[in-house]
Design an enzyme around this catalytic site. Structure first.
Site, PDB file in Angstrom:
ATOM      1  N   ASP A   1       0.862  -1.165   0.000  1.00 38.46           N
ATOM      2  CA  ASP A   1       0.000   0.000   0.000  1.00 38.46           C
ATOM      3  C   ASP A   1       0.914   1.236   0.000  1.00 38.46           C
ATOM      4  O   ASP A   1       2.139   1.140   0.129  1.00 38.46           O
ATOM      5  CB  ASP A   1      -0.949  -0.034   1.207  1.00 38.46           C
ATOM      6  CG  ASP A   1      -2.179   0.805   0.972  1.00 38.46           C
ATOM      7  OD1 ASP A   1      -3.193   0.574   1.633  1.00 38.46           O
ATOM      8  OD2 ASP A   1      -2.122   1.695   0.100  1.00 38.46           O
TER       9      ASP A   1
HETATM   10  C1  GLC Z   1      -4.474   4.118  -0.309  1.00 36.83           C
HETATM   11  C2  GLC Z   1      -5.316   2.943   0.135  1.00 36.83           C
HETATM   12  C3  GLC Z   1      -5.371   1.816  -0.869  1.00 36.83           C
HETATM   13  C4  GLC Z   1      -5.275   2.372  -2.276  1.00 36.83           C
HETATM   14  C5  GLC Z   1      -3.902   2.991  -2.428  1.00 36.83           C
HETATM   15  C6  GLC Z   1      -3.713   3.620  -3.810  1.00 36.83           C
HETATM   16  O1  GLC Z   1      -3.758   4.639   0.769  1.00 36.83           O
HETATM   17  O2  GLC Z   1      -5.017   2.376   1.407  1.00 36.83           O
HETATM   18  O3  GLC Z   1      -6.601   1.103  -0.645  1.00 36.83           O
HETATM   19  O4  GLC Z   1      -5.451   1.320  -3.221  1.00 36.83           O
HETATM   20  O5  GLC Z   1      -3.617   3.954  -1.414  1.00 36.83           O
HETATM   21  O6  GLC Z   1      -4.593   4.683  -3.976  1.00 36.83           O
END
Ligand code: GLC
Length: 755
Positions: free
Chosen positions: A304
């Site tokens: 993430d």
């Molecule tokens: C965010 C979220 C994740 C998302 C990623 C990209 O912080 O936790 O669910 O897919 O970043 O946007």
């Protein structure tokens, strides 16, 4: 074609497609979906061979580049890329970009990678296409309330068709985090509290996104997230510690991820949190022992957003360099936005902290996926202006969105004949969410646009309803000065429909709430409306279960609409006016009070279960133990009666099954879709067992007066659990079968597993 649908679809949209054509469309989708469920994707030998041949030509820096994912940005003039990232792409130091979309822009970036770098390795383009790309469906929690697996797969299929037309080939979805704590804002993004339902929905969404062949230009890689147990954040506070037993991890939180893997998902995303004191992005138990060795996962693991860097504040490494070593050795293949691999990995390989084999393995997964997507054959296969014009936000997709929104609606209360509303009645349409386009999209709405949305007020007007509108108040703040305007509207009308709830930003990521009652002055609004004495209907738009204990005592009807998406207004109005029958069932428990949280249906009995005649039993002094609305609950305009469960046998061996049937009758005067639910209680186990666990459900459509026999089959595999020594198996003994319309109102029978 009923007049409501005809009027609603004519509104801002070109041609009207009648319900018959929608059904034909749904039928064709379902045939396609059935086929797609037959094949779980595997990486082909050709993919591995192409990966290996490329690996042999790559420099260490180019390998690390494939493990680096950077974001594109969006400014008022459209998509834009930070200058440094442009240079990195040209230097082969970036393998994937996220948040970039439109075919034109992504084509530009792909051209740089393919035609202006040494090896011309194409980019992946990822985006959070969570509940639609441009045609926005109900938030996942709302869509899960439909319990309609085919419908859920279909909307994911449509999302992939639209996203791929816009140049995307990877979505960061489905989010499959089981959530038992409504204080956690991300409960909005998943499928609720139940592992069985959540696992089925996880697989359906993966099949929808990835289709029958990931190489098709209208399918995209799915990325199941957030691995793992992110929904168990202590106190429902986002990003907080997760401290659960291995048994709870494996029985409650991991199965939806395993279901995604078995459905052929090509990527996993690591969660921000720690599990048993080790952050997921450095957790080799999760990433190697379980994901790779136990499950045999052959796809790619991405983190993430900057979650490798965040292992420093977690306190498990001292700096980003150590974080890079820990993550890559634990099994993280791609670094989202952290630039930690970018900064340190090549150096660490040269210093012997990280083996080149470890790097090669990660790069192999990434290159093999790019091959399976067809990017080496045609790097420009995803994204075309023609497809964008033809397929994105098409009327056919909007029709499916309408059906999906209708099925997501859950009728929680309906008294004094409040609903459905007769077309002859004048309606006071009030509240902060009655005519708010943007809020109806919820969060993570991709390229969804507020201008596309039809609000409830617009939908009422489209059918020519006699409407008095006043906003009355906001969803936040303390300003009650305009409540009087809503009261004036109410006094002129026969019935009041108040659209209340949360704003989109109050749920989703980084949106935990310690108080889950209606925010702002909305209770004051409801109180003033109740004082008029008119029938009062509440329509809720929210991203989490709310504490509605006060509301339920101060209104005649409650319709839970979640954030219903682009076609939410017409969907809500069709149900309110009786053109459609509410059939949604709660995928998550609604508590009486936040003080009860976590409260969920599959709880344990404890050694002192509540007894009204015994003080020394498990309870609160100031609130009942039961929830306000239980898991699986929902009303309809029909009247459904259940017969008694009938068993094919009461004793069975491990090699046999028991058939369980029950007759369900619609004694009402409207057709309905009933979700018949089957729960099982293992009365005695080598460890304590839940009072009930959902083990099956069937949706039956019943015309007025119709009776249908619904059949289930239970075998030993349905009764397995992690026994005292963590062996996954069923144990002989008695099991209570529970059947009914929800997890509370069940009829029971007992069966015995003999060996
Ligand atoms: C965010 C979220 C994740 C998302 C990623 C990209 O912080 O936790 O669910 O897919 O970043 O946007």
């Amino acid at each position: 074609m009923d007049c409501v649908k005809q009027a609603l679809l004519v509104g801002g949209y070109k041609n009207v497609i009648n319900r018959l054509m929608i059904k034909k469309l749904l039928l064709s989708f379902s045939i396609l979906l059935l086929l797609s469920s037959l094949s779980a994707q595997q990486l082909s030998d050709r993919a591995w061979a192409r990966a290996d041949s490329l690996l042999g030509q790559m420099t260490l820096d180019e390998k690390v580049g494939q493990m680096t994912l950077f974001t594109s940005d969006w400014v008022v003039t459209g998509p834009t890329l930070r200058p440094g990232y442009r240079d990195d792409i040209l230097a082969g130091k970036v393998g994937a970009i996220f948040n970039a979309h439109t075919s034109e822009y992504n084509h530009q970036l792909q051209k740089m990678a393919v035609e202006e770098t040494r090896l011309g390795i194409p980019l992946l383009f990822g985006y959070d296409v969570v509940h639609g790309y441009r045609t926005i469906f109900p938030i996942p929690l709302g869509e899960s309330a439909s319990w309609d697996l085919q419908g859920i797969e279909q909307t994911a299929r449509i999302a992939a068709v639209e996203a791929s037309a816009a140049g995307l080939n990877w979505t960061f979805a489905p989010m499959v985090d089981i959530a038992r704590d409504p204080r956690w804002g991300r409960v909005a993004e998943g499928a609720g509290e139940d592992t069985y339902l959540g696992s089925l929905i996880s697989a359906a969404r993966v099949r929808g996104f990835q289709g029958q062949n990931i190489g098709d230009e209208n399918t995209i890689l799915a990325c199941v997230k957030h691995y793992a147990a992110y929904g168990a954040a202590q106190a429902g506070r986002d990003y907080n510690t997760v401290d659960i037993s291995d048994r709870t991890l494996r029985e409650i939180y991991l199965p939806p991820f395993k279901a995604a893997k078995d459905a052929g998902v090509y990527s996993f995303m690591t969660a921000f949190n720690d599990v048993d004191a080790v952050p997921c992005s450095g957790n080799s138990y999760l990433l190697q022992d379980i994901l790779r060795k136990e499950w045999g996962f052959q796809g790619m693991v991405v983190t993430d957003y900057t979650s490798i860097n965040e292992m420093v504040p977690h306190g498990i490494v001292a700096n980003n360099a150590e974080a890079a070593t820990l993550a890559v050795n634990a099994g993280v293949d791609m670094d989202m936005q952290g630039a930690v691999y970018y900064d340190y990995l090549a150096k660490q390989v040269k210093e012997g902290l990280v083996s080149v084999e470890t790097v090669d393995q990660s790069v192999r997964y990434i290159l093999a996926l790019k091959y399976e997507l067809g990017l080496f054959d045609d790097p420009y296969r995803y994204g075309s202006k023609e497809r964008e014009a033809e397929e994105v936000f098409s009327q056919a997709h909007l029709n499916v969105a309408l059906e999906s929104s209708i099925k997501s609606l859950v009728l929680l209360k309906n008294e004094r004949g409040a609903l459905p509303i007769s077309a002859s009645k004048s309606i006071a349409v009030v509240g902060p969410l009655a005519d708010n386009k943007a809020e109806m999209l919820g969060n993570w709405f991709g390229d969804g646009r507020a201008d596309d949305v039809i609000t409830p007020l617009m939908a009422f007007r489209a059918i020519g309803a006699d409407v008095y509108y006043a906003k009355g108040c906001e969803t936040s703040g303390e300003d009650e000065s305009r409540i009087s305007e809503a009261v004036v509207a109410a006094e002129q009308a026969d019935i009041i429909v108040a659209f209340v709830g949360e704003s989109g930003y109050m749920s989703g990521e980084a949106a935990s709430r310690s108080d889950i009652t209606l925010p702002g002055p909305q209770r004051a609004l409801i109180s003033a409306l109740e004082a008029t004495g008119k029938p009062l209907v509440l329509v809720l738009m929210n991203g989490r279960p709310l504490d509605l204990s006060w509301e339920v005592a101060h209104c005649d009807a409650i319709l839970e609409a979640w954030f219903p998406g682009t076609m939410g207004g017409p969907a809500i109005v069709e149900v309110l006016m009786g053109e459609a029958n509410p059939s949604g069932r709660l995928p998550i428990t609604f508590p009486r009070s936040v003080g009860q949280v976590p409260i969920f249906y599959n709880a344990k009995n404890t050694g002192r279960p509540f007894d009204a005649n015994n003080k020394y039993t498990s309870k609160y002094l100031d609130v009942e133990n039961t929830p306000l609305f239980p898991f699986g609950f929902g009303l309809s305009y029909a009247e459904i009666t259940y017969g008694k469960p009938v068993l094919s046998k009461t004793e069975f061996s491990a090699s046999e099954t028991v058939k369980i049937s029950i007759r369900v009758t619609n004694t009402g005067d409207v057709a309905t879709t009933e979700t018949v639910q089957l729960y099982v209680h293992d009365l005695v186990g080598s460890v304590t067992r839940p009072l009930k666990e959902l083990k099956g459900f069937q949706q039956v459509t019943l015309a007025p007066g119709a009776t249908q026999q619904v059949e289930f089959e239970i075998g030993v595999n349905d009764l397995a659990f992690y026994t005292r020594d963590m062996t996954w198996k069923a144990e002989p003994g008695d099991f209570e079968i529970q059947l009914g319309p929800n997890s509370r109102d069940v009829q029971t029978a007992t069966i015995k597993l003999t060996d």
